[in-house]
Write an enzyme that holds these catalytic residues in place. Structure first.
Site, PDB file in Angstrom:
ATOM      1  N   LYS A  45       0.862  -1.183   0.000  1.00 17.64           N
ATOM      2  CA  LYS A  45       0.000   0.000   0.000  1.00 17.64           C
ATOM      3  C   LYS A  45       0.895   1.229   0.000  1.00 17.64           C
ATOM      4  O   LYS A  45       1.686   1.436   0.924  1.00 17.64           O
ATOM      5  CB  LYS A  45      -0.907  -0.006   1.221  1.00 17.64           C
ATOM      6  CG  LYS A  45      -1.793   1.240   1.287  1.00 17.64           C
ATOM      7  CD  LYS A  45      -2.823   1.125   2.373  1.00 17.64           C
ATOM      8  CE  LYS A  45      -3.658   2.383   2.458  1.00 17.64           C
ATOM      9  NZ  LYS A  45      -4.651   2.304   3.527  1.00 17.64           N
ATOM     10  N   LYS A  69      -2.114  -1.545  -3.869  1.00 22.19           N
ATOM     11  CA  LYS A  69      -2.966  -0.360  -3.825  1.00 22.19           C
ATOM     12  C   LYS A  69      -2.123   0.893  -3.911  1.00 22.19           C
ATOM     13  O   LYS A  69      -1.117   0.960  -3.209  1.00 22.19           O
ATOM     14  CB  LYS A  69      -3.728  -0.391  -2.498  1.00 22.19           C
ATOM     15  CG  LYS A  69      -4.667   0.749  -2.276  1.00 22.19           C
ATOM     16  CD  LYS A  69      -5.308   0.602  -0.925  1.00 22.19           C
ATOM     17  CE  LYS A  69      -6.091   1.868  -0.636  1.00 22.19           C
ATOM     18  NZ  LYS A  69      -6.425   1.988   0.745  1.00 22.19           N
TER      19      LYS A  69
HETATM   20  C1  PBG Z   1      -7.361   3.625   5.367  1.00 24.89           C
HETATM   21  C2  PBG Z   1      -7.724   3.324   3.972  1.00 24.89           C
HETATM   22  C3  PBG Z   1      -7.554   4.198   2.894  1.00 24.89           C
HETATM   23  C4  PBG Z   1      -8.125   3.581   1.790  1.00 24.89           C
HETATM   24  C5  PBG Z   1      -8.603   2.328   2.195  1.00 24.89           C
HETATM   25  N1  PBG Z   1      -8.334   2.175   3.558  1.00 24.89           N
HETATM   26  C6  PBG Z   1      -7.017   5.579   2.847  1.00 24.89           C
HETATM   27  C7  PBG Z   1      -5.718   5.880   3.441  1.00 24.89           C
HETATM   28  O1  PBG Z   1      -4.838   5.042   3.639  1.00 24.89           O
HETATM   29  O2  PBG Z   1      -5.547   7.070   3.748  1.00 24.89           O
HETATM   30  C8  PBG Z   1      -8.195   4.208   0.436  1.00 24.89           C
HETATM   31  C9  PBG Z   1      -9.235   3.705  -0.503  1.00 24.89           C
HETATM   32  C10 PBG Z   1      -9.506   4.600  -1.660  1.00 24.89           C
HETATM   33  O3  PBG Z   1      -8.864   5.633  -1.874  1.00 24.89           O
HETATM   34  O4  PBG Z   1     -10.434   4.261  -2.413  1.00 24.89           O
HETATM   35  N2  PBG Z   1      -6.732   2.738   6.141  1.00 24.89           N
END
Ligand code: PBG
Length: 338
Positions: A207, A261
């Protein structure tokens, strides 16, 4: 897929004319290398407190936050379309946010109530959760913050509590999205210890600290709270080898499925994960990707349906087994009409 092409398969023109197998729809159908089906889709949804409530998310046209009753209806429709899983994200009342994030493991928090309601009404759809403290954290971070530092090990203790509460509520797939070190192992041993033996973990393994999450933070009401950035725990967008180390680590700790991601800007990572590890590999087509495509479509600059289908096929080509996408119901409808 992605094998080196032996030179003997390409005879010189005109013996080989690669347009032959593109010359009709039937031929194109026959030689198509990848396919996208409804089974490939996981639908991320936003849940909000209340009854019969549905709120637009301004930066994600077509996406709404739904109260539990509305969400149950939506889960029904998704299951009828054949979508195998939905993934819940709560919009948390700011009054419930704190520095210790206790609401995260409250057995009756919004997310856990939603899990129970959907499990009862729509038992066939798999429910995926989000494990991270940001919806409950007064400072918007995924981990416990002390003196400006995001604490790793203390956060893991909280994440384990959160995971156990979600397991008790009936979740099918736990989705740790926090990027703390050691959280997969900690969660796996806790859920094994509590006899949740078939509970799967889809780790948000690679991520990245991405600017593509902006609209999501609006949707869950975390943008206002967030102080600073997430670069000390989410990955540097410049790195690839580090993602492979994380995949190996998470598999060793008990992850069943790996997620990359954001999605489209990171297809190279998806491909490497699939080729090097051969494990169930998923990508999250995140809020910013959705917002970009929809903004262009709303202006008439792109054909929204075609770009949706093409963007989702790209994940399959890159080796993904499935995609978390806000397009899931729309894509599923399009596939059922085709
Ligand atoms: C938070 C989380 C995020 C997303 C999924 N879980 C945002 C972040 O890490 O700030 C993002 C999903 C998206 O942008 O569609 N733990």
């Amino acid at each position: 897929m992605n094998r080196p092409i032996p030179s003997r398969t390409v005879a010189p023109f005109p013996t080989t004319r690669l347009r032959r197998t593109r010359s009709s729809a039937a031929l194109r159908d026959l030689v198509r290398e990848n396919s996208l089906g409804v089974n490939d889709l996981i639908w991320p949804v936003f849940v909000v407190e209340g009854d019969d409530v549905e709120q637009e998310v301004a930066s994600m046209p077509g996406v709404t936050r739904k109260s539990i009753d509305r969400l149950v209806e939506a889960a029904h429709e998704a299951a009828d379309l054949g979508i195998p899983a939905i993934c819940l994200f709560p919009y948390t009342d700011p009054a419930l946010k704190s520095e210790a994030c206790e609401e995260a493991w409250n057995p009756d928090n919004l997310s856990n109530r939603a899990i129970r309601a959907i499990k009862q009404a729509v038992p066939d759809i798999a429910i995926m959760t989000d494990i991270a403290l940001d919806p409950y954290n007064a400072n918007g971070h995924d981990g416990i913050v002390q003196d400006g530092e995001i604490l790793n090990d203390e956060t893991n203790v909280a994440l384990v509590r959160m995971a156990l509460a979600q397991a008790e509520a009936g979740a099918d797939i736990l989705g740790p999205s926090d990027m703390m070190d050691g959280r997969i192992g900690a969660i796996r041993s806790a859920i094994e210890g509590a006899d949740h033996r078939n509970l799967t973990i889809m780790s948000y393994t690679a991520k990245y600290a991405s600017a593509y999450y902006g609209p999501f933070r609006d949707a869950v009401g975390a943008s206002g709270a967030l102080k600073g950035d997430k670069k000390t725990y989410q990955m540097d967008p410049a790195n690839t080898d580090e993602a492979m180390r994380l995949v190996e680590r998470d598999l060793m700790e008990g992850a069943d499925m790996i997620m990359v991601k954001p999605g489209l800007p990171y297809l190279d990572i998806c491909r490497r994960v699939k080729t090097e590890f051969g494990v169930p590999t998923f990508a999250y087509q995140v809020s910013g990707e959705y917002a970009m495509q929809e903004a262009a479509a709303a202006n008439g600059w792109l054909d929204g349906d075609k770009v949706m289908a093409e963007s989702l096929m790209a994940f399959k080509r890159a080796g993904c087994d499935g995609i978390l996408t806000y397009y899931a119901p729309r894509m599923a409808k399009m596939l059922s009409e085709a």
